[in-house]
Design an enzyme around this catalytic site. Structure first.
Site, PDB file in Angstrom:
ATOM      1  N   GLU A 143       4.200  -9.565   6.818  1.00 38.03           N
ATOM      2  CA  GLU A 143       3.593  -9.751   5.696  1.00 38.03           C
ATOM      3  C   GLU A 143       3.599  -8.600   4.469  1.00 38.03           C
ATOM      4  O   GLU A 143       3.306  -7.535   4.918  1.00 38.03           O
ATOM      5  CB  GLU A 143       1.909  -9.883   5.732  1.00 38.03           C
ATOM      6  CG  GLU A 143       1.631 -11.398   6.152  1.00 38.03           C
ATOM      7  CD  GLU A 143      -0.121 -11.667   6.172  1.00 38.03           C
ATOM      8  OE1 GLU A 143      -0.500 -12.656   6.249  1.00 38.03           O
ATOM      9  OE2 GLU A 143      -0.823 -10.504   6.284  1.00 38.03           O
ATOM     10  N   CYS A 144       3.974  -8.916   3.329  1.00 35.53           N
ATOM     11  CA  CYS A 144       3.926  -7.923   2.193  1.00 35.53           C
ATOM     12  C   CYS A 144       4.712  -6.613   2.760  1.00 35.53           C
ATOM     13  O   CYS A 144       6.131  -6.727   2.790  1.00 35.53           O
ATOM     14  CB  CYS A 144       2.792  -7.537   2.024  1.00 35.53           C
ATOM     15  SG  CYS A 144       2.767  -6.985   0.065  1.00 35.53           S
TER      16      CYS A 144
END
Length: 447
Positions: free
Chosen positions: A338-339
């Site tokens: 994530e990210c």
């Protein structure tokens, strides 16, 4: 509605704008109440990783996010009930200005603190930065009080006041509105907290955090009438809660999930971990910065967001971490980033000075912080299978917040991602076999 002992009573700390001091004040308030022996449960309105960590440090209870754009109403209510039913008082810190939200409506509202206040029934206490104001602060209060029908301001806290004379000028004007002034906090730099591009410096990075929170709590005790403040609290508005069936939780990516956890990978919502554990998954933390490999028996790896750009050199040299990630991916475990975790799965990351560091190379992604570009907002996501077709029942809501520029992304898309206004986002994530990633932070199911 009739309150019961298990119905959480709460207050919402809101402001007219970001930067008014509500985060610092909330932290000090949590510590001050905790020191009095009050069992206080913190919450944060909206998508935020950093403020909740300070909440937890202040009162010793995990702070949960309550997002009225991305979360289903029943999910919000159940989160509050699970976390706050044994608390004496709940304190929810607002997001941005009281009425600020997304362009388009989400699951419950636009994402504003006002939407959450109307859903929960908890009173709003307004933090006013009056450093450069006197009677005008009353006009601001009146506007906030009357702007949205059914959402009155229950009380006001004056922040960054210059002294007794300043307090008197502002308080007398607001008193004419029949809105109580709960107290005032003097303008001082003693309890300031550092910040960087995504917000405050993380709680875990401050060696003197306890002393700083204590200093803020002393200012709260000196400046506020805490008895008057807590008396404003009201029970959560959850009619028919007992009749609701438990919601389908956020699905875990595997049975034994290795989760990266350190200063570079710290952005993971606790309600997500709770959902995974409730579904029977086991969470096994490891630290890439300490050059640790994921557990060899795991069937999934989750690299959360955080600040990999600040530690790119260390991550590039973490040979044990790199080898373990490649071994685990090669044997077919589900690997997701994530990210920040997405960036680390890529080929390379360019820091703010323009130096490129080799990342894991499990995806073809190339990212840069030298060419900074703010990417911020809510997202609706439909996951795609390996053949590019939508995965049945895999619709999620969440958000994106980073300053990264994508230089290259040669892999197949991971999802179809739209912003709050319905526009497709520039980056749709990436998939290479069993390795996936995107800038999207998941908050709830979209069903």
């Amino acid at each position: 509605m009739t309150a019961t002992p298990s119905t959480p009573r709460g207050l919402i700390i809101a402001a007219a704008a970001s930067g008014s001091g509500k985060s610092t004040l909330t932290m000090g308030l949590l510590r001050a109440l905790h020191q009095r022996g009050v069992g206080v449960q913190p919450f944060k309105c909206g998508p935020d990783y950093i403020d909740p960590a300070f909440h937890t440090a202040a009162c010793g209870r995990t702070s949960y996010n309550l997002d009225v754009w991305a979360m289903r109403p029943a999910f919000i209510e159940q989160t509050i009930m699970r976390a706050g039913s044994d608390a004496d008082l709940c304190i929810a810190e607002g997001v941005m200005g009281l009425f600020d939200g997304a362009k388009g409506p989400g699951k419950t509202g636009t994402g504003s603190t006002a939407d959450f206040a109307l859903l929960s029934g908890w009173p709003v206490v307004l933090v006013l930065d009056v450093a450069a104001q006197a009677e005008t602060a009353a006009a601001v209060t009146l506007g906030m009080h009357t702007y949205r029908k059914g959402l009155p301001i229950a009380g006001v806290i004056l922040n960054r006041v210059g002294g007794p004379g300043h307090i008197a000028m502002v308080a007398e004007a607001i008193a004419n509105l029949d809105i109580p002034v709960i107290g005032a906090i003097l303008r001082t730099g003693d309890a300031q907290l550092g910040s960087r591009h995504l917000g405050l410096v993380q709680a875990q990075e401050l060696a003197d955090l306890d002393a700083r929170i204590d200093a803020i709590a002393r200012a709260i005790n000196d400046g506020l009438d805490l008895d008057r403040l807590t008396a404003l609290a009201k029970p959560l508005n959850v009619p028919d809660y007992r009749k609701q069936k438990p919601l389908q939780p956020l699905p875990p990516p595997g049975q034994r999930i290795a989760v990266a956890k350190d200063r570079a990978f710290s952005f993971l919502y606790p309600h997500l971990l709770d959902a995974w554990r409730a579904a029977g998954a086991e969470i096994i933390p490891f630290s890439p910065l300490a050059d640790e490999a994921p557990d060899e028996t795991c069937d999934a790896i989750w690299l959360p967001g955080g600040y990999p750009e600040l530690h790119a050199g260390l991550l590039a040299q973490a040979a044990t971490f790199r080898a373990g990630m490649h071994r685990t991916a090669a044997r077919g475990a589900a690997v997701h980033g994530e990210c920040g975790g997405y960036m680390v799965l890529g080929e390379g990351l360019e820091d703010a000075d323009g130096q490129r560091f080799a990342m894991l190379g499990l995806l073809g992604l190339e990212t840069s912080f030298k060419k900074r570009r703010l990417n911020l907002g809510y997202r609706r996501v439909d996951l795609l299978d390996a053949d590019g077709t939508p995965v049945p029942g895999a619709r999620f809501t969440g958000h994106e917040f980073h300053y990264t520029t994508v230089i290259a992304n040669p892999d197949a898309p991971y999802a179809v991602i739209h912003d709050a206004s319905g526009q497709r986002t520039p980056d749709q994530g990436a998939r290479r076999g069993n390795v996936t990633g995107s800038f999207f932070h998941v908050l709830d199911r979209a069903d």
